[in-house]
Design a protein around this motif. Structure first.
Motif: not given
Length: 724
Positions: A484-488, A527-528, A571-572, A606-610
């Protein structure tokens, strides 16, 4: 069928996994493609089963051997199976609709159709019982209806469970409480026929009312409280003896269209126009209770502020839960205009679609770059795949063990690296080694930190590459673990299917940087620069809490009660749907406290809110726009027609909502169309019916008021109709 997600396998044995068909109590079902474009169905057991009972993997081989000796099963012959990286098997694909879907569309079914379904299902069941094997899953989701016959699939898996393991079958369960027995199969068959004839499962009161006269006596016998009084499956097949030899001619028009929609359009392109005009679901169609499945998900999309909508910038100060704001319904729907097609291209096997800087990138049997405005092909790389979105004017592509970085505008290669030399494969013969090399494929590439690419291929083989030169920095193999990972993300996380902690790898060196303090945890959200881990109660498969860690050092940032699904923003902040003692809550857990909003329906993320907004959807296709700053529901948009998903809403909850400029794009499985909503008030602006019955294979990609979609092997660019 919907697109693959992070963590889904890209290849099983000799077969390429191309999409997700559904999920059941034992595992997740995928669509796979073999040579000559032959379609197959692959099932991978849920990791939760392996975690709860590690001996399942050892029993898997025996169960597969037993199923292989069943004659006349006609439920999809098993083609291949293995226990690595997880127990899985591949069977022939059956191009039919589930009985759940047909009942939702047209229950109660005609008496002749009920008799035909009962006779053919009993015939398949008798073949298993003759071999001494109980099916263990006679439910509407496991009965497939084709244009000619009825098939009973995924039988015998009950043998994977240890003795005494409870299995929840709901209203299909036999009154004696025994699971995985031949007698329990017979009771479930009777319940299934009641469901067909009455539109609902038996409840113990007047179960035999309104049953077809020709089948009433047999169905009553199958539902007998005493297992000894139930007739055998072979006897049921003889007693029902339908007048028709095939099911063709018994299906009403709506049901026939539903069955035809499950045949891959590439096999029969002449059906395309008919499927596009498939009638909508009747408003009075009954709902079918869904089986317990793996935790579903719902789409949430990160967006920026909305033009014309006044927002108040606020700090993330901790305060008590705000009063529940009234849910504001979207503006009254107006007649939908049909989207305008700008261009289309036939590109076989598309599994990735991205739009960047006026170019469309489609990754199928060849990687193709097209002009978003005109559809002209700028460049292509036959045989190369697209494992990630373009970044900084570059595109990463893969072919077998090779990874290349190319210029997005011209397709010129910047560097190419072959990792075959460092994989260290061993096989019993050179032939097997050659087959293993040909089967290997890089299925995803990420940028967890600046200057480093992490490629994931095969069965969790990881390769760290220098982003500028392609130099191999490190590699490691992690069998039976999911990456599991993602950009950033700041790290690469490993989550196993056994009782072990989550581990974080340094993306620069590939070494273990830290691991979760609890000995049994999994990754639930990335998350980032943060990760959320789900910690299990000792010696159980039940989650006890979510814990958010810093990616750099593993320090605990915050924790929360578990829910149905969760995600992290940049922002975590941890967003959780359900749980915390309430199943109708959307929670935001941040430093020192939390805030909640009411939520109606089962959902996930499925996709983080920001930024300032998030979009959620539930199983009915309803979309909720949430103001994350004002902490309120801005609008709710309900579909104009009643949506019926063939698997009880499980797939619709996982379809991502795509946002671009002033539009929100929504797709549904039960209603094969792409709908554009006004981002300001949720009003429907335009729609586009699917060409071949579905738009759900690949997420749409949008830019500058144009949205690209994939329907089977066709990539189309759509825009608003003139005057809309």
């Amino acid at each position: 069928m919907r697109d693959l997600e992070p963590g889904d396998p890209r290849r099983l044995g000799d077969h390429t996994v191309v999409g997700v068909l559904g999920s059941g109590g034992f595992g997740r079902v995928y669509a796979a493609r073999a040579s000559a474009d032959r379609m197959l169905a692959a099932k991978v057991l849920h990791p939760q089963l392996l975690r709860a009972d590690p001996d399942i993997a050892a029993r898997f081989g025996g169960v597969m051997a037993e199923l292989s000796r069943v004659r006349n099963l006609r439920g999809g012959r098993i083609v291949q199976w293995d226990t690595e990286p997880w127990p899985w098997y591949v069977r022939h694909y059956i191009p039919g609709a589930t009985l759940t879907e047909l009942i939702a569309l047209g229950a109660p079914l005609d008496a002749a159709l009920v008799t035909q379904i009962g006779a053919q299902t009993a015939t398949r069941l008798a073949a298993m019982h003759a071999a001494g094997i109980a099916h263990g899953g006679v439910t509407a989701n496991n009965v497939l209806v084709t244009s000619r016959t009825v098939r009973l699939v995924d039988g015998g898996l009950i043998g994977l469970l240890g003795a005494g393991t409870p299995v929840a079958r709901g209203l299909y369960a036999a009154p004696e409480g025994a699971d995985g027995t031949i007698a329990a199969d017979l009771h479930a068959l009777g319940a299934l026929l009641v469901l067909c004839a009455r539109g609902r499962l038996p409840t113990g009161r007047d179960d035999a009312d309104a049953l077809p006269e020709s089948a009433a006596r047999t169905i009553r016998a199958l539902l007998a409280p005493d297992p000894a009084d139930r007739p055998s499956a072979a006897r049921v097949a003889r007693e029902l003896r339908p007048q028709h030899t095939t099911i063709r001619g018994l299906l009403p028009r709506e049901l026939a269209h539903a069955v035809a929609a499950h045949r891959p359009a590439v096999w029969d392109p002449l059906r395309a126009a008919a499927l596009a005009e498939r009638p909508s679901v009747p408003s009075g169609a009954p709902r079918i209770p869904a089986q317990q499945t793996a935790t579903p998900a719902v789409a949430v999309k990160a967006v920026k502020g909305v033009k014309g909508v006044k927002t108040v910038k606020a700090t993330r100060a901790v305060r008590s839960d705000p009063p529940e704001a009234p849910v504001v319904p979207a503006a009254a729907p107006r007649p939908l205009a049909r989207a305008r097609t700008l261009w289309r291209h036939d590109i076989p096997g598309v599994q990735g679609l991205y739009v960047s800087d006026g170019l469309v990138f489609a990754g199928g049997e060849e990687l193709t770059a097209m002009d978003l405005r005109t559809g002209d092909v700028r460049w292509s790389k036959p045989g190369w795949h697209l494992p990630a979105a373009p970044f900084e004017g570059r595109v990463c592509c893969t072919q077998g063990t090779r990874v290349a970085l190319v210029d997005a505008a011209t397709g010129r290669e910047i560097w190419r690296t072959d990792v075959a030399a460092v994989r260290g494969l061993w096989a019993r013969s050179t032939g097997r080694l050659a087959r293993a090399e040909r089967a290997f494929r890089m299925h995803s590439v990420y940028r967890p930190t600046a200057g480093v690419l992490v490629a994931v291929g095969g069965h969790s083989e990881l390769f760290g590459l220098a982003a500028e030169t392609g130099e191999l920095l490190w590699n490691r193999r992690e069998p039976r673990r999911t990456t599991f990972t993602r950009d950033g993300a700041g790290a690469v996380y490993l989550s196993g299917d056994r009782r072990e902690p989550v581990r974080a790898l340094d993306p620069v060196t590939g070494t273990v940087a830290w691991e979760d303090a609890t000995g049994d945890s999994i990754v639930v959200a990335v998350g980032r620069n943060h990760v959320a881990c789900g910690r299990f109660r000792p010696d159980t498969a039940d989650l006890a809490q979510y814990v958010v860690h810093s990616a750099a050092d593993g320090l605990r940032v915050r924790e929360a009660a578990p829910g149905e699904a969760a995600f992290l923003d940049d922002d975590g902040v941890l967003y959780v749907v359900g749980g915390d003692g309430r199943h109708d809550r959307f929670r935001a857990v941040l430093d020192g406290g939390k805030w909640t909003l009411p939520w109606h329906g089962t959902a996930g993320i499925t996709v983080a809110p920001s930024g300032d907004e998030a979009y959620l959807r539930n199983e009915t296709g309803t979309v909720y726009a949430i103001d994350l700053v004002g902490r309120a529901v801005r609008w709710v948009s309900e579909p104009p027609r009643r949506i019926v998903d063939p698997v009880g809403g499980q797939l619709d909850r996982s379809l991502a909502v795509t946002v671009d400029d002033d539009l929100v794009y929504v797709r549904c499985h039960g209603d094969p169309a792409l709908v554009a909503l006004d981002r300001a008030d949720g009003r429907e602006r335009w729609h586009r019916p699917a060409l071949y019955g579905t738009f759900t294979m690949v997420d749409p990609a949008a830019e500058s008021g144009r949205v690209c979609v994939v329907a089977d092997d066709t990539v189309m660019a759509l825009t608003a109709p003139d005057g809309a």
